[in-house]
Design an enzyme around this catalytic site. Structure first.
Site, PDB file in Angstrom:
ATOM      1  N   ASN A 151       0.799  -1.226   0.000  1.00  0.00           N
ATOM      2  CA  ASN A 151       0.000   0.000   0.000  1.00  0.00           C
ATOM      3  C   ASN A 151       0.832   1.275   0.000  1.00  0.00           C
ATOM      4  O   ASN A 151       0.336   2.334  -0.364  1.00  0.00           O
ATOM      5  CB  ASN A 151      -0.983   0.009   1.170  1.00  0.00           C
ATOM      6  CG  ASN A 151      -0.340  -0.368   2.481  1.00  0.00           C
ATOM      7  OD1 ASN A 151       0.283  -1.422   2.602  1.00  0.00           O
ATOM      8  ND2 ASN A 151      -0.468   0.491   3.468  1.00  0.00           N
ATOM      9  N   GLN A 179      -4.904  -3.603  -2.157  1.00  0.00           N
ATOM     10  CA  GLN A 179      -4.404  -2.604  -3.120  1.00  0.00           C
ATOM     11  C   GLN A 179      -4.444  -3.118  -4.567  1.00  0.00           C
ATOM     12  O   GLN A 179      -4.204  -2.354  -5.494  1.00  0.00           O
ATOM     13  CB  GLN A 179      -2.965  -2.200  -2.773  1.00  0.00           C
ATOM     14  CG  GLN A 179      -2.843  -1.373  -1.511  1.00  0.00           C
ATOM     15  CD  GLN A 179      -3.482   0.012  -1.623  1.00  0.00           C
ATOM     16  OE1 GLN A 179      -3.550   0.603  -2.693  1.00  0.00           O
ATOM     17  NE2 GLN A 179      -3.957   0.531  -0.501  1.00  0.00           N
ATOM     18  N   HIS A 201     -13.680   0.317  -0.328  1.00  0.00           N
ATOM     19  CA  HIS A 201     -13.377   1.744  -0.496  1.00  0.00           C
ATOM     20  C   HIS A 201     -12.061   2.022  -1.214  1.00  0.00           C
ATOM     21  O   HIS A 201     -11.730   3.176  -1.484  1.00  0.00           O
ATOM     22  CB  HIS A 201     -13.464   2.488   0.846  1.00  0.00           C
ATOM     23  CG  HIS A 201     -12.330   2.276   1.796  1.00  0.00           C
ATOM     24  ND1 HIS A 201     -11.312   3.184   1.926  1.00  0.00           N
ATOM     25  CD2 HIS A 201     -12.069   1.287   2.680  1.00  0.00           C
ATOM     26  CE1 HIS A 201     -10.474   2.753   2.869  1.00  0.00           C
ATOM     27  NE2 HIS A 201     -10.913   1.605   3.336  1.00  0.00           N
ATOM     28  N   CYS A 324       3.017   7.394  10.429  1.00  0.00           N
ATOM     29  CA  CYS A 324       3.288   8.510  11.325  1.00  0.00           C
ATOM     30  C   CYS A 324       2.000   9.183  11.736  1.00  0.00           C
ATOM     31  O   CYS A 324       1.635  10.220  11.193  1.00  0.00           O
ATOM     32  CB  CYS A 324       4.180   9.484  10.589  1.00  0.00           C
ATOM     33  SG  CYS A 324       5.086  10.539  11.678  1.00  0.00           S
TER      34      CYS A 324
END
Ligand SMILES: *Cc1c(COP(=O)(O)O)cnc(C)c1O
Length: 395
Positions: A151, A179, A201, A324
């Site tokens: 991804n 993906q 989605h 992050c």
């Protein structure tokens, strides 16, 4: 200009998917478990969706289980194979270091329960080697789970070959294809896949709906206990509208895959070609084995997060491709897995484009990224040290 270039994070709902789901939110709102004809019409919608999705990946409709998304499908696949293995005294699982956290955190949980986990190296090009899988296989291996396409860096793994090896060794093989589904051809039979996860989605269906394909003969363990929905393997009233939308979106993506790919590739290649002109930049992941729309690069001397915020100001939605979240300063586990030093991994940018993007938008990105990188480097003490030769360039 507004440019949405984060399609690996989520996509917009297509017109086709929206139109397919609307009747199930309004007139046809019945519960598929109800026995009267009104409920049975919802059930028909559900079963048609199951058949349509099965056809897209060359599976049987009875092998398709609906879930709340990619994460739940990953959890259920891995836990099912672990329970199955444990009953035969097999408590070893093989995966890779750059899986999605839905896989990695499920494996962590199993490790605490006494499973042994081998995470394979994905090499500098972001591709796992068949020999490494073969070497890791043991008598007590209960599962091999390797993602189809990563991804963050978009690299595609040798799924057919790993599947064939696992079939030969009689080890269940799962792939997180979130993906890949809707973006690359998938044939679970030809590719020797036993279990596969998808998420609506990521291919223009709504959020909160996904698929677990599970080959006949492999027993699933319930993750959600409840009623007898999904042949007793997943409790809870089905998200009929979402499921119908997901089937419509997948069908549409699969039918237009070639033309979508032909539209995306030149945009992606232009991004790579132009952004590579930025000095001390680096493309992450092999371009030879790659999903169409994902671009991941590092720029030395800057912070990916600052880059993102400044791109946001200029209308570009992108990602640092890092985990992050909320102030954590750890760089992406994926970029570390391909061997990038921390300092380099911090300066990452992921642009993921789709068939709804245009060349004008790509030109906008190509105009603003070098400006922002320049601006950030001028303020960066690290870049200053690199320029003065007080610190060696790493890329
Ligand atoms: C998005 C994603 C998931 C999670 O899917 P959700 O439907 O958001 O739970 C899992 N694996 C990969 C590779 C993904 O990109």
């Amino acid at each position: 200009m507004f440019v949405y270039a984060d399609n690996a994070a989520t996509t917009s709902v297509s017109k086709t998917a929206l139109e397919a789901m609307l009747p199930y939110l309004t007139e046809e709102f019945g519960n598929p478990s109800s026995l009267y004809a009104f409920g049975q019409r919802a059930k028909e919608g559900l079963e048609q969706a199951r058949e349509d999705i099965a056809r897209c990946i060359n599976a049987d409709a009875r092998e398709i289980y609906f879930t709340s998304g990619g994460s739940e499908a990953d959890n259920q696949a891995i836990i099912s194979a672990a329970r199955l293995g444990a009953r035969k005294g097999k408590k070893h699982i093989i995966s890779t270091a750059f899986e999605h956290h839905a896989v990695l955190h499920t494996l962590k949980k199993l490790e605490k329960e006494g499973f042994e986990i081998t995470l394979l190296d994905v090499h500098a090009d972001g591709v796992v080697r068949l020999e490494d899988v073969e070497k890791a296989i043991r008598e007590d291996t209960a599962l091999v789970t390797v993602m189809f396409a990563n991804n963050e860096i978009g690299t595609v793994q040798p799924i057919t070959e790993i599947g064939a090896l696992c079939r030969e060794k009689k080890i269940p093989f799962h792939t997180d294809a979130v993906q890949a589904a809707g973006h690359m051809p998938i044939d679970v039979k030809a590719m020797n896949i036993d279990m596969l996860s998808m998420s609506g989605h990521k291919f223009h269906a709504p959020k909160g709906v996904g698929v677990l394909y599970c080959r006949r003969g492999i027993p699933l363990t319930n993750v959600i206990e409840g009623g007898a929905q999904e042949r007793g393997r997943r409790g809870g009233t089905e998200n009929v509208a979402g499921i119908v939308a997901m089937a419509a979106a997948l069908k549409e993506s699969c039918e237009h895959m070639e033309e979508n790919t032909a539209k995306i590739i030149p945009m992606r290649d232009k991004l790579f070609a132009e952004l590579s002109k930025i000095p001390h930049s680096k493309i992450n992941g092999s371009l030879e084995h790659h999903v169409p729309g994902t671009v991941n690069m590092c720029f030395e001397g800057i912070e990916g997060e600052s880059l993102l915020l400044m791109l946001d100001d200029r209308g570009v939605c992108a990602s640092s491709g890092s985990a992050c979240t909320s102030g954590s300063l750890d760089p992406s586990h994926v970029l570390l897995a391909i061997g990038l030093p921390h300092e380099v991994a911090h300066g990452s940018l992921r642009l993921s484009i789709g068939e709804y993007n245009t060349m004008e938008q790509i030109d906008h990105i190509i105009e603003v990224v070098p400006q922002v990188v320049d601006y950030l480097r001028n303020m960066s003490p690290v870049w200053d040290e690199l320029q003065k030769g007080e610190r060696p360039h790493l890329i």
